[in-house]
Design an enzyme around this catalytic site. Sequence first.
Site, PDB file in Angstrom:
ATOM      1  N   ASP A  41      23.645  76.267  -8.699  1.00  0.00           N
ATOM      2  CA  ASP A  41      24.666  76.326  -9.604  1.00  0.00           C
ATOM      3  C   ASP A  41      25.190  74.791  -9.518  1.00  0.00           C
ATOM      4  O   ASP A  41      24.517  73.849  -9.188  1.00  0.00           O
ATOM      5  CB  ASP A  41      25.720  77.199  -8.720  1.00  0.00           C
ATOM      6  CG  ASP A  41      26.895  77.555  -9.603  1.00  0.00           C
ATOM      7  OD1 ASP A  41      26.882  77.454 -11.055  1.00  0.00           O
ATOM      8  OD2 ASP A  41      28.017  77.885  -9.242  1.00  0.00           O
ATOM      9  N   GLY A  61      33.476  81.766 -13.095  1.00  0.00           N
ATOM     10  CA  GLY A  61      34.846  82.025 -12.596  1.00  0.00           C
ATOM     11  C   GLY A  61      35.033  83.548 -12.691  1.00  0.00           C
ATOM     12  O   GLY A  61      36.299  84.111 -13.314  1.00  0.00           O
ATOM     13  N   GLY A  62      33.945  84.394 -12.445  1.00  0.00           N
ATOM     14  CA  GLY A  62      34.174  85.967 -12.822  1.00  0.00           C
ATOM     15  C   GLY A  62      35.030  86.629 -11.901  1.00  0.00           C
ATOM     16  O   GLY A  62      35.641  87.637 -12.417  1.00  0.00           O
TER      17      GLY A  62
HETATM   18 ZN   LIG Z   1      31.132  77.438 -12.233  1.00  0.00          ZN
END
Ligand SMILES: [Zn+2]
Length: 274
Positions: A54, A204-205
């Site tokens: 990520d 940002g789920g």
């Molecule tokens: Zn992120």
Amino acid sequence: MVEPVVRALKDTNSFGLVMAARLEWEKFETGSLEALRAEYEKCKLAGHTRLHLDHVPVIDEDDRRVDYMEIIRRAIDAGYESVMVDGSRLSLTENIACTKQVVDLAHAAGIPVEAELGAVMGHEGGPLPPYEELFASGKGFTDPAEAVQFSEESGADWISVAIGNIHGAISEAAKGQKKVAARLNIEHLDRIHKTAGIPLVLHGGTGIRKEYIMESMKHGIAKINVATATRQPYEATIGNGLKAAQQAVYDAMLAIIKEDLEVQDSAEVLNPED
Ligand SMILES: [Zn+2]
């Protein structure tokens, strides 16, 4: 955290990317990208998991320049199966140039690249502006016209977009707090989807209201990043030992997969006749 995440994916017969960002070995307990790789190797399950790197920022959340090419190179050498370069704090032209550089390296190794266009806020120090103000102003939202130029010129495989989503806070003072219930501007997402022409990613789920998540999947979102919803239960229970913390992560993952995302067990929904 890797073991219960993988176990939950297996038990629900679903698929997910196991991922960590640079800030997770700089500011949390991941250790290094190689340490995560080693842990993943013990638990990985073909057909259920892949290993993704990520956010590797070009300029980090503390405004420092990062040797992103070195980190990406190490990840490819270590066997990561996809990577993300985050040039969202740069100008469009610089973001394209940095992303293109990573794409050239990663594609030569057969690895897809995620990039970010627009600003998914929340990792920076200092307080965010009030959420409703941020949402109404559309400040930092991905520009649909830029998205087409970005996808064509950078060669990225996925674009992480800003459409009202925000990252969980990472500062010591705020990281345990409940995230704001974010909304998404679906019309705006749709415009990006139509111009970009490649799969989009929602960062940002955690905390986004469910109806928006479900709708976003119909308008180009192909990957949803969830971190706070598994990290917070881990941190809240690790004082009771690793087993308790892993159970908390497993329970959180089951809730995310079954309730929040309504992922169906593919063994039940796949029709061999289709
Ligand atoms: Zn992120």
